[in-house]
Design a protein around this motif. Sequence first.
Motif, PDB file in Angstrom:
ATOM      1  N   SER A   1       0.848  -1.178   0.000  1.00  0.00           N
ATOM      2  CA  SER A   1       0.000   0.000   0.000  1.00  0.00           C
ATOM      3  C   SER A   1       0.890   1.236   0.000  1.00  0.00           C
ATOM      4  CB  SER A   1      -0.902  -0.004   1.233  1.00  0.00           C
ATOM      5  OG  SER A   1      -1.770   1.094   1.205  1.00  0.00           O
TER       6      SER A   1
ATOM      7  N   ARG B   1       0.821   5.651  -0.444  1.00  0.00           N
ATOM      8  CA  ARG B   1       0.059   6.897  -0.505  1.00  0.00           C
ATOM      9  C   ARG B   1       0.807   7.851  -1.437  1.00  0.00           C
ATOM     10  NH1 ARG B   1      -3.731   9.891   2.835  1.00  0.00           N
ATOM     11  NH2 ARG B   1      -3.883   8.019   4.105  1.00  0.00           N
TER      12      ARG B   1
ATOM     13  N   ARG C   1       0.752  11.756  -3.226  1.00  0.00           N
ATOM     14  CA  ARG C   1       0.254  13.081  -2.865  1.00  0.00           C
ATOM     15  C   ARG C   1      -0.039  13.983  -4.062  1.00  0.00           C
ATOM     16  NH1 ARG C   1       2.617  10.858   1.153  1.00  0.00           N
ATOM     17  NH2 ARG C   1       2.190  11.362   3.321  1.00  0.00           N
TER      18      ARG C   1
ATOM     19  N   ALA D   1      -7.758   4.613  -4.240  1.00  0.00           N
ATOM     20  CA  ALA D   1      -8.817   5.239  -3.447  1.00  0.00           C
ATOM     21  C   ALA D   1      -8.447   6.679  -3.146  1.00  0.00           C
ATOM     22  CB  ALA D   1      -9.028   4.474  -2.148  1.00  0.00           C
ATOM     23  N   HIS D   2      -9.463   7.546  -3.148  1.00  0.00           N
ATOM     24  CA  HIS D   2      -9.271   8.939  -2.756  1.00  0.00           C
ATOM     25  C   HIS D   2      -8.852   8.989  -1.288  1.00  0.00           C
ATOM     26  CE1 HIS D   2     -11.095  10.721  -6.337  1.00  0.00           C
ATOM     27  NE2 HIS D   2     -11.986   9.766  -6.285  1.00  0.00           N
ATOM     28  N   ALA D   3      -7.936   9.905  -0.972  1.00  0.00           N
ATOM     29  CA  ALA D   3      -7.504  10.083   0.425  1.00  0.00           C
ATOM     30  C   ALA D   3      -7.540  11.570   0.787  1.00  0.00           C
ATOM     31  CB  ALA D   3      -6.111   9.493   0.626  1.00  0.00           C
TER      32      ALA D   3
ATOM     33  N   GLU E   1      -4.400  13.441  -2.841  1.00  0.00           N
ATOM     34  CA  GLU E   1      -3.803  12.221  -2.294  1.00  0.00           C
ATOM     35  C   GLU E   1      -4.626  10.997  -2.641  1.00  0.00           C
ATOM     36  OE1 GLU E   1      -2.513  12.274   1.770  1.00  0.00           O
ATOM     37  OE2 GLU E   1      -1.919  14.390   1.648  1.00  0.00           O
ATOM     38  N   ARG E   2      -3.897   9.906  -2.880  1.00  0.00           N
ATOM     39  CA  ARG E   2      -4.509   8.620  -3.181  1.00  0.00           C
ATOM     40  C   ARG E   2      -3.809   7.540  -2.354  1.00  0.00           C
ATOM     41  NH1 ARG E   2      -7.136  11.994  -5.237  1.00  0.00           N
ATOM     42  NH2 ARG E   2      -7.906  12.115  -7.351  1.00  0.00           N
ATOM     43  N   VAL E   3      -4.584   6.528  -1.983  1.00  0.00           N
ATOM     44  CA  VAL E   3      -4.010   5.325  -1.401  1.00  0.00           C
ATOM     45  C   VAL E   3      -4.112   4.259  -2.472  1.00  0.00           C
ATOM     46  CG1 VAL E   3      -4.217   3.554   0.376  1.00  0.00           C
ATOM     47  CG2 VAL E   3      -4.611   5.960   0.966  1.00  0.00           C
TER      48      VAL E   3
END
Length: 146
Positions: free
Chosen positions: A7, A9, A11, A134-136, A140-142
């Motif tokens: 996983s 993240r 930015r 996925a939106h974070a 940012e995305r995960v």
Amino acid sequence: MTASPRSVRTRSGAETESLGAQLAGTLSGGDVVLLSGELGAGKTTFVRGAARALGVRAAVTSPTFTIGQRYQAAAPLLWVAHLDLYRLGSLAQEDPDLLEDYLGPQTVTFIEWPAAAERELHGTLRVARRVTLAHAGGDERVIEIS
């Protein structure tokens, strides 16, 4: 990049593209990458980075309205294919040859919204990776890669 789940993240769109480029370095002809995530999660951005790393020079855009696009790649590949199956409920209702031009031993294929095809293509694809975005918040995305 390893085959074990990971996983990350990101930015920005640039970081998402960079992660796609990293993954591209692990792929070879005949590989298929399945991408999942809600609308706007960055699936096409991820594919854009991977495609660039595989030698694509053309603009990489979402194929939502055309089902798929093929881009000339750098040797030893011939093509990078980018499919978006969002509009399909199931391949069972479609022409059996619908995806034929997008799969092959000299092609790396990225499939967005793969649920429409997984049942019909189970066992016929060499799924190299599954990527979930996925939106974070903000840009940012995960991103999970398995």
